[in-house]
Scaffold this active site. Structure first.
Site, short mmCIF file in Angstrom:
data_model
loop_
_atom_site.label_atom_id
_atom_site.label_comp_id
_atom_site.label_asym_id
_atom_site.label_seq_id
_atom_site.Cartn_x
_atom_site.Cartn_y
_atom_site.Cartn_z
N GLU A 116 -12.14 -0.49 -9.42
CA GLU A 116 -12.25 -0.18 -10.84
C GLU A 116 -13.73 -0.39 -11.19
OE1 GLU A 116 -10.51 -2.81 -13.71
OE2 GLU A 116 -10.63 -1.31 -15.29
N ARG A 176 -6.72 -11.69 0.79
CA ARG A 176 -7.99 -11.64 0.08
C ARG A 176 -8.94 -12.68 0.66
NH1 ARG A 176 -9.75 -10.76 -5.19
NH2 ARG A 176 -7.90 -9.66 -5.84
N LYS A 205 -14.28 -11.54 -10.69
CA LYS A 205 -15.19 -10.63 -11.40
C LYS A 205 -15.40 -11.08 -12.83
CE LYS A 205 -14.68 -5.95 -9.60
NZ LYS A 205 -14.12 -4.63 -9.89
#
Length: 567
Positions: free
Chosen positions: A42, A268, A278
RNA sequence: UGUCCCAUGGUGUAGUGGUAGCACAUCUGAUUUUGGUUCAGCCAGCCUAGGUUCGAGUCCUGGUGGGACAACCA
């Protein structure tokens, strides 16, 4: 085909579970033996080291098995997204050495997604809900309690259809209306309890402007986008495992042929001393706690780049950590090892002194200048050498001298011979102190027969010191960058404000140093009084020749331990 | 009082049902004109209880422990 088989034979023992799946699919002839992946960020922030792990598997699988990997921007939430991020993401992927097949945007699929949503409504599998977000949340139940059905759940298809049209015209306020898939409010999977698939957002989209008012949610856009593009292996992180049944549900509603994409999840990346969120990184940037997304202390790809890490070192690191389904925390020393390993072979060496103290060679002629040859990289002869000036007065590192030294102190102390790197062996004869006991000057005598290259220079001495001529040198501002966080796991205590865990600002030192133009190694000190060897990287964004001290790739702090043991 | 995922040295990762390897970290020694590099070595592991089997880290069941899921984020 034989080529692929060869590759698999060679690497059979080191296949990760995703590669095993891909090879099985290939062997079974699934999807006409086609391999297609995608990297779907994104555009709401800069890429970090965690994304590098995803990039390496997405692009790596395509590369290894002769498929393609496309870049797709998952831009379904205009509020958070921006072209700045689109550009930086593309730059960072290229820097890592990957090429995408095509660039796609989820926003390109808005018309097709709209049609699919209309189709679902017509099939009676979606409806417009006019309740508030709070009401919908309340009815959702909890993981251990079934939800209750919305009063709008069974409204006529035509009504939903016309309201859905209105959602996109601007006459419906944000939050007043959503489109929900009609699945199962009692499902044990929360994502099946009539998930919201469209909501109204009155914020211009960075690509489609104000064309749309109704935007699809991630769950409704992602799998569908995979399907539109022909993705075969949709690889993502573990937190999407619970989304997979919904992913599959939409695909089954959508697909019209034998093809279908499949989602696979890996663990992850978590690193000690590192925050990867983020949201938090954005906060650091917005509050000016760092100089930007590419601040050398940031765990972003561009931060590491500015810090002097190479793409190869990132790849080495990712290769070492592997892909599994186990949620662990990787020690940052593994990253640092990968960087050292790579830089050790490539980095030209120079001498530098950060905290200078004058060393006078008392028996060296006044005014004499000798040019000494310094090897650029002992690991690579082809890198050649450079010349440096040797004079009577020099600077050495203040902590390379100790008046009363413990036994294992191998550097300069009265009566002990040490080598001045690339020059002579010298013997310390004393020093001058001011009234506070601070060392002002150090005195030593050199042995003219021990110049580098001469037979006498082979004499064994325990220490080798870096030095800089007091007359011929270059001054530069040096920044010592530490790890951004000073605790092993800054993610541990979620209630604590993570900003409190930040290391104090970098230390700026004016120093004498002699340097080459690019990445160099040099002897230096960090601000914890440990002597280390480290890699300098000339900051490419600085016109004034600032150096960034790459502390986290610094080497073993054995000296500090010697001192501890002796005392 | 739910569903799903996971469990191999300190850390991370390999192990067609057949001698548990590798790397990082730590420590020891050798080499070294960077206390770097390189080389040699030490230490240290299959969460637990049953079951299947000639044989289980691997397959099955039950525990235990960790994680994910209740955004109109992705």
């Amino acid at each position: 085909m034989s080529e692929i088989n060869n590759i698999t034979e060679e690497n059979k023992k080191s296949l990760n579970f995703i590669e095993v799946i891909v090879e099985k699919d290939l062997a079974e002839g699934k999807n006409d033996r086609r391999i297609q992946t995608r990297f779907p960020p994104e555009p709401n922030g800069y890429l970090h080291i965690g994304h590098a792990k995803a990039i390496c598997i997405d692009f790596g699988i395509a590369q290894k098995y002769g498929g393609i990997c496309n870049l797709r921007f998952d831009d379904t939430n205009p509020v958070k997204e921006d072209v700045e991020y689109v550009d930086s993401i593309m730059e960072d992927i290229k820097w890592l050495g990957y090429e995408w097949g095509n660039v796609y945007y989820a926003s390109d699929y808005f018309p097709r997604l709209w049609d699919f949503a209309v189709e679902l409504i017509k099939k009676g599998k979606a409806y417009i809900d006019e309740q508030s977000a709070e009401e919908i949340a309340r009815q959702k139940g909890t993981p251990t309690q079934a939800g209750t059905e919305s009063p709008f759940r069974n409204r006529p298809v035509e009504e939903s259809l016309s309201l859905f049209q209105k959602m996109n015209t601007g006459e419906i306020e944000e939050g007043k209306m959503v489109l929900r898939a009609k699945i199962d409010m009692a499902s044990s999977n929360m994502h099946f309890r009539d998930p919201i698939i469209y909501r109204v957002i009155n914020h211009p989209h960075h690509r489609t402007g104000t064309t749309w008012k109704a935007y699809p949610m991630y769950d409704f856009a992602h799998g569908e986008s995979d399907y539109f593009e022909g993705v075969t292996h949709s690889i993502c992180t573990l937190e999407f495992v619970v989304h997979r049944p919904l992913y599959d549900w939409f695909i089954e509603e959508l697909r019209t042929d034998g093809y279908r994409p499949n989602q696979y999840e890996f663990n992850r990346l978590n690193l000690t001393y590192t925050v990867m969120s983020k949201r938090k990184l954005l906060q650091l940037v917005k509050e000016n706690l760092v100089t930007g997304w590419d601040d050398p202390r940031m765990p972003t790809i561009c931060g590491y780049r500015r810090r002097g890490y190479t793409p190869e070192s990132i790849h080495k690191f990712i290769d070492k950590i592997g892909y599994t389904k186990y949620d662990g925390v990787i020690d940052v020393s593994l990253l640092e090892y990968a960087v050292r390993e790579d830089l050790n072979a490539k980095a030209p060496r120079i001498s530098a002194v950060l905290d200078p103290v004058k060393l006078i060679i008392t028996n060296y002629p006044e005014g004499k200048v000798e040019m000494m040859e310094a090897i650029n990289n002992p690991e690579d002869e082809s890198m050649g050498s450079h010349e440096i000036e040797f004079t009577k007065e020099l600077y050495i590192e203040r902590e390379d001298f100790m008046e009363d030294a413990p036994k294992k102190f191998f550097r300069m102390t009265p009566g002990q011979e040490v080598r001045l790197k690339n020059a002579y062996i010298v013997k310390c004869t004393g020093c001058k102190k001011d009234e506070n006991g601070i060392i002002q000057e150090i005195y030593a005598e050199y042995d003219p027969m021990t110049r580098s290259g001469m037979p006498e220079s082979n004499r064994k001495v325990k220490g080798t010191l870096h030095w800089v001529s007091a007359e011929y040198n270059i001054q530069a501002e040096v920044r010592l960058y530490d790890r951004l966080f000073n605790v092993e796991n800054p993610n541990e205590d979620k209630d604590k404000d993570f900003r409190e865990l930040l290391n104090p600002d970098s230390l700026k030192v004016l120093t004498n140093c002699r340097m080459e133009k690019f990445v160099v190694t040099a002897k230096a000190y960090d601000n914890f009084q440990f002597q280390r060897l480290g890699y300098f990287n000339v900051d490419p964004d600085s016109k004034s020749g600032k150096l960034i001290f790459n502390r986290t790739v610094s080497l073993k702090d054995s000296w500090s331990k010697i001192v501890k043991n002796e005392n």
